[in-house]
Design a protein around this motif. Structure first.
Motif, PDB file in Angstrom:
ATOM      1  N   PRO A  19       0.859  -1.263  -0.028  1.00 22.09           N
ATOM      2  CA  PRO A  19       0.026  -0.017   0.208  1.00 22.09           C
ATOM      3  C   PRO A  19       1.036   1.421  -0.269  1.00 22.09           C
ATOM      4  CG  PRO A  19      -0.271  -1.164   2.629  1.00 22.09           C
ATOM      5  CD  PRO A  19       0.830  -2.274   1.544  1.00 22.09           C
ATOM      6  N   ALA A  20       0.860   2.434  -0.709  1.00 21.20           N
ATOM      7  CA  ALA A  20       1.121   3.588  -0.672  1.00 21.20           C
ATOM      8  C   ALA A  20       0.005   4.878  -1.131  1.00 21.20           C
ATOM      9  CB  ALA A  20       1.904   3.392  -1.839  1.00 21.20           C
ATOM     10  N   ALA A  36       4.585   8.896  -5.076  1.00 19.79           N
ATOM     11  CA  ALA A  36       3.761   7.888  -4.794  1.00 19.79           C
ATOM     12  C   ALA A  36       5.087   7.023  -3.572  1.00 19.79           C
ATOM     13  CB  ALA A  36       3.690   7.101  -4.949  1.00 19.79           C
ATOM     14  N   ARG A  37       4.713   7.313  -2.348  1.00 18.35           N
ATOM     15  CA  ARG A  37       5.516   6.979  -1.252  1.00 18.35           C
ATOM     16  C   ARG A  37       5.109   5.304  -0.532  1.00 18.35           C
ATOM     17  NH1 ARG A  37       8.647  11.251   2.668  1.00 18.35           N
ATOM     18  NH2 ARG A  37       7.814  12.719   0.768  1.00 18.35           N
ATOM     19  N   LEU A  78      -3.600   2.549  -9.357  1.00 14.13           N
ATOM     20  CA  LEU A  78      -4.151   3.238  -8.106  1.00 14.13           C
ATOM     21  C   LEU A  78      -5.504   3.541  -8.302  1.00 14.13           C
ATOM     22  CD1 LEU A  78      -3.330   6.441 -11.040  1.00 14.13           C
ATOM     23  CD2 LEU A  78      -2.494   5.878  -8.923  1.00 14.13           C
ATOM     24  N   ASP A  79      -6.202   3.917  -6.712  1.00 16.11           N
ATOM     25  CA  ASP A  79      -7.494   3.381  -6.218  1.00 16.11           C
ATOM     26  C   ASP A  79      -7.570   2.413  -5.405  1.00 16.11           C
ATOM     27  OD1 ASP A  79      -8.566   5.364  -6.897  1.00 16.11           O
ATOM     28  OD2 ASP A  79      -9.475   4.948  -8.922  1.00 16.11           O
ATOM     29  N   GLN A  80      -6.183   2.220  -4.622  1.00 15.20           N
ATOM     30  CA  GLN A  80      -6.419   0.595  -3.929  1.00 15.20           C
ATOM     31  C   GLN A  80      -5.142   0.492  -3.309  1.00 15.20           C
ATOM     32  OE1 GLN A  80      -5.779  -2.462  -6.311  1.00 15.20           O
ATOM     33  NE2 GLN A  80      -7.389  -2.151  -7.674  1.00 15.20           N
ATOM     34  N   ALA A  81      -5.352   0.174  -2.358  1.00 15.16           N
ATOM     35  CA  ALA A  81      -3.595   0.696  -1.073  1.00 15.16           C
ATOM     36  C   ALA A  81      -4.053  -0.198  -0.432  1.00 15.16           C
ATOM     37  CB  ALA A  81      -4.002   1.842  -0.289  1.00 15.16           C
ATOM     38  N   GLU A  82      -3.794  -1.690  -0.536  1.00 19.94           N
ATOM     39  CA  GLU A  82      -4.126  -2.581  -0.481  1.00 19.94           C
ATOM     40  C   GLU A  82      -2.538  -4.144  -0.506  1.00 19.94           C
ATOM     41  OE1 GLU A  82      -7.330  -5.086  -2.156  1.00 19.94           O
ATOM     42  OE2 GLU A  82      -7.766  -3.339  -2.006  1.00 19.94           O
ATOM     43  N   THR A  83      -2.635  -4.564   0.562  1.00 18.16           N
ATOM     44  CA  THR A  83      -1.900  -5.554   0.099  1.00 18.16           C
ATOM     45  C   THR A  83      -2.714  -6.923  -0.406  1.00 18.16           C
ATOM     46  OG1 THR A  83      -0.364  -4.936   1.961  1.00 18.16           O
ATOM     47  CG2 THR A  83       0.517  -7.115   1.171  1.00 18.16           C
TER      48      THR A  83
END
Length: 94
Positions: A19-20, A36-37, A78-83
């Protein structure tokens, strides 16, 4: 869709996904870039938007200020921040 600072994203590194957060978005010439970070103190990755919604990692040449594509670099969604779980291993053919 134009990403903006604070938007969630996923960095794709080989088989791992992390996730970033988008921390910056800017135009340079006719190209659009996002930074992105991984986390508040993590490594920064710069991506250039390509046709079809694809993002490619780029690095800046400090002498010229130009960006160039980094072959085999990190991917961005984009539009996702999950592992997600690591990729599946393929069975060997006998």
């Amino acid at each position: 869709m134009t990403p903006s600072a604070g938007a969630p994203a996923t960095l794709v590194m080989r088989q791992d996904q992390h996730p970033a957060t988008i921390i910056d978005a800017f135009h340079k010439g006719s190209a659009f870039y996002v930074v992105a970070r991984l986390n508040a103190h993590g490594t920064r990755y710069v991506f250039r938007g390509r046709p079809g919604g694809k993002w490619v990692e780029v690095i800046e040449n400090p002498a010229t200020g130009r960006y160039r594509m980094l072959h085999g670099g990190v991917g961005l969604r984009l539009d996702q921040a999950e592992t997600a779980p690591p990729g599946r291993r393929h069975a060997r053919s006998l």
